[in-house]
Design an enzyme around this catalytic site. Sequence first.
Site, PDB file in Angstrom:
ATOM      1  N   ASP A 111     -40.310  -6.414 -54.174  1.00  0.00           N
ATOM      2  CA  ASP A 111     -39.891  -7.805 -54.000  1.00  0.00           C
ATOM      3  C   ASP A 111     -40.972  -8.745 -54.499  1.00  0.00           C
ATOM      4  O   ASP A 111     -42.146  -8.373 -54.584  1.00  0.00           O
ATOM      5  CB  ASP A 111     -39.686  -8.091 -52.495  1.00  0.00           C
TER       6      ASP A 111
ATOM      7  N   MET B  30     -35.402 -17.368 -43.226  1.00  0.00           N
ATOM      8  CA  MET B  30     -34.877 -18.077 -44.400  1.00  0.00           C
ATOM      9  C   MET B  30     -34.292 -19.436 -44.021  1.00  0.00           C
ATOM     10  O   MET B  30     -33.259 -19.840 -44.550  1.00  0.00           O
ATOM     11  CB  MET B  30     -33.796 -17.228 -45.106  1.00  0.00           C
TER      12      MET B  30
ATOM     13  N   LYS C 120     -36.220 -11.303 -55.236  1.00  0.00           N
ATOM     14  CA  LYS C 120     -35.303 -12.437 -55.128  1.00  0.00           C
ATOM     15  C   LYS C 120     -35.955 -13.384 -54.158  1.00  0.00           C
ATOM     16  O   LYS C 120     -35.895 -13.187 -52.956  1.00  0.00           O
ATOM     17  CB  LYS C 120     -33.950 -11.993 -54.579  1.00  0.00           C
TER      18      LYS C 120
HETATM   19  C1  LIG Z   1     -35.219 -12.157 -47.240  1.00  0.00           C
HETATM   20  S1  LIG Z   1     -35.979 -12.395 -45.679  1.00  0.00           S
HETATM   21  C2  LIG Z   1     -36.739 -10.815 -45.497  1.00  0.00           C
HETATM   22  C3  LIG Z   1     -37.181 -10.523 -44.099  1.00  0.00           C
HETATM   23  C4  LIG Z   1     -37.951  -9.203 -44.007  1.00  0.00           C
HETATM   24  N1  LIG Z   1     -37.090  -8.090 -44.278  1.00  0.00           N
HETATM   25  C5  LIG Z   1     -38.612  -9.025 -42.653  1.00  0.00           C
HETATM   26  O1  LIG Z   1     -38.263  -8.071 -41.934  1.00  0.00           O
HETATM   27  O2  LIG Z   1     -39.498  -9.828 -42.307  1.00  0.00           O
HETATM   28  C6  LIG Z   1     -37.314 -13.457 -46.074  1.00  0.00           C
HETATM   29  C7  LIG Z   1     -37.661 -14.369 -44.905  1.00  0.00           C
HETATM   30  O3  LIG Z   1     -38.461 -13.661 -43.955  1.00  0.00           O
HETATM   31  C8  LIG Z   1     -39.382 -14.540 -43.347  1.00  0.00           C
HETATM   32  N2  LIG Z   1     -40.747 -14.063 -43.652  1.00  0.00           N
HETATM   33  C9  LIG Z   1     -41.080 -12.996 -44.387  1.00  0.00           C
HETATM   34  N3  LIG Z   1     -42.422 -12.835 -44.410  1.00  0.00           N
HETATM   35  C10 LIG Z   1     -42.943 -13.825 -43.655  1.00  0.00           C
HETATM   36  C11 LIG Z   1     -44.256 -14.195 -43.281  1.00  0.00           C
HETATM   37  N4  LIG Z   1     -45.334 -13.498 -43.673  1.00  0.00           N
HETATM   38  N5  LIG Z   1     -44.417 -15.281 -42.486  1.00  0.00           N
HETATM   39  C12 LIG Z   1     -43.346 -15.998 -42.063  1.00  0.00           C
HETATM   40  N6  LIG Z   1     -42.078 -15.687 -42.371  1.00  0.00           N
HETATM   41  C13 LIG Z   1     -41.873 -14.625 -43.162  1.00  0.00           C
HETATM   42  C14 LIG Z   1     -39.117 -15.925 -43.934  1.00  0.00           C
HETATM   43  O4  LIG Z   1     -38.186 -16.574 -43.094  1.00  0.00           O
HETATM   44  C15 LIG Z   1     -38.489 -15.579 -45.271  1.00  0.00           C
HETATM   45  O5  LIG Z   1     -37.688 -16.635 -45.744  1.00  0.00           O
END
Ligand SMILES: C[S@@+](CC[C@H](N)C(=O)[O-])C[C@H]1O[C@@H](n2cnc3c(N)ncnc32)[C@H](O)[C@@H]1O
Length: 256
Positions: free
Chosen positions: A35, A169, A56
């Site tokens: 990713d 998100m 994405k």
């Molecule tokens: C497509 S989703 C994927 C989530 C991922 N599979 C997980 O378990 O964290 C992406 C969203 O996860 C959250 N996210 C992912 N990494 C983050 C981080 N280090 N700090 C804060 N939010 C995070 C945000 O809301 C971001 O828009």
Amino acid sequence: MSGTVYLVGAGPGASDLLTVRAARLLGEAEVVFHDALIGDEVLRLASRARKVAVGKRCGRHATAQRFINKQLADAARLHRVVVRLKGGDPMLFGRAHEELSFLERQGLRVEVVPGVTAALAASAQLGISLTRRGSARSVTFITPRVGHGEKESGWVAAALAADTAAIYMGAGEAQTIAAALIAAGKPADTPIALVEDASLPGTRVQYAALQDLPGLPTSGGPTLILLGEVYREALLEAAPSSAPAPRPRQPQAVQE
Ligand SMILES: C[S@@+](CC[C@H](N)C(=O)[O-])C[C@H]1O[C@@H](n2cnc3c(N)ncnc32)[C@H](O)[C@@H]1O
């Protein structure tokens, strides 16, 4: 004989939050499809692998999912260890289902390696548990994001039903989120924690009331909105003079 595709959780960003299994598989991988949000420190662990970015980034679908599926299947027919590296945990807002079912339909072997999801990394960083004995017994992981042609989401009802909500998100839709929750009956003074880049050196945390969510600045990193009474003390400490009066406390639970 084809190889195995491993759907591997890369965790929230910090490379030392990878699981030992994830690190081992990255070291063994011949190809890694990753990713956009995966950091260089994590990718360096895949020292012998060809690395292919298929990310994405929040709504911008750089590569169509169908094409990713096909690339994974083609790679598994050529290599023993193929890693599909996803931010956080693959089984949460990670499109794991689409890749798993496609690969299984092709008769290919696929395994999932869990990772630390953003809500858990953010909670660890804040030092605030998502649950609290006697007052917060349910947690929901939700996103207001709905793709084109997808059925409507019940995220508002889910947020209302749970004691604590982790909203993924959602940073770009702060206005809509606050308005929808308040219109549905969530108190406007419900505390929130906005956590950007959880686990990473530049991380930023802001506490606010739900009604003030739309005015909070973000700098474009992945951002999580945490919502619930468990954040009230932190909100009061962050802005003691402007914060609303505390609500009556729940009866103290007996310590275990
Ligand atoms: C497509 S989703 C994927 C989530 C991922 N599979 C997980 O378990 O964290 C992406 C969203 O996860 C959250 N996210 C992912 N990494 C983050 C981080 N280090 N700090 C804060 N939010 C995070 C945000 O809301 C971001 O828009």
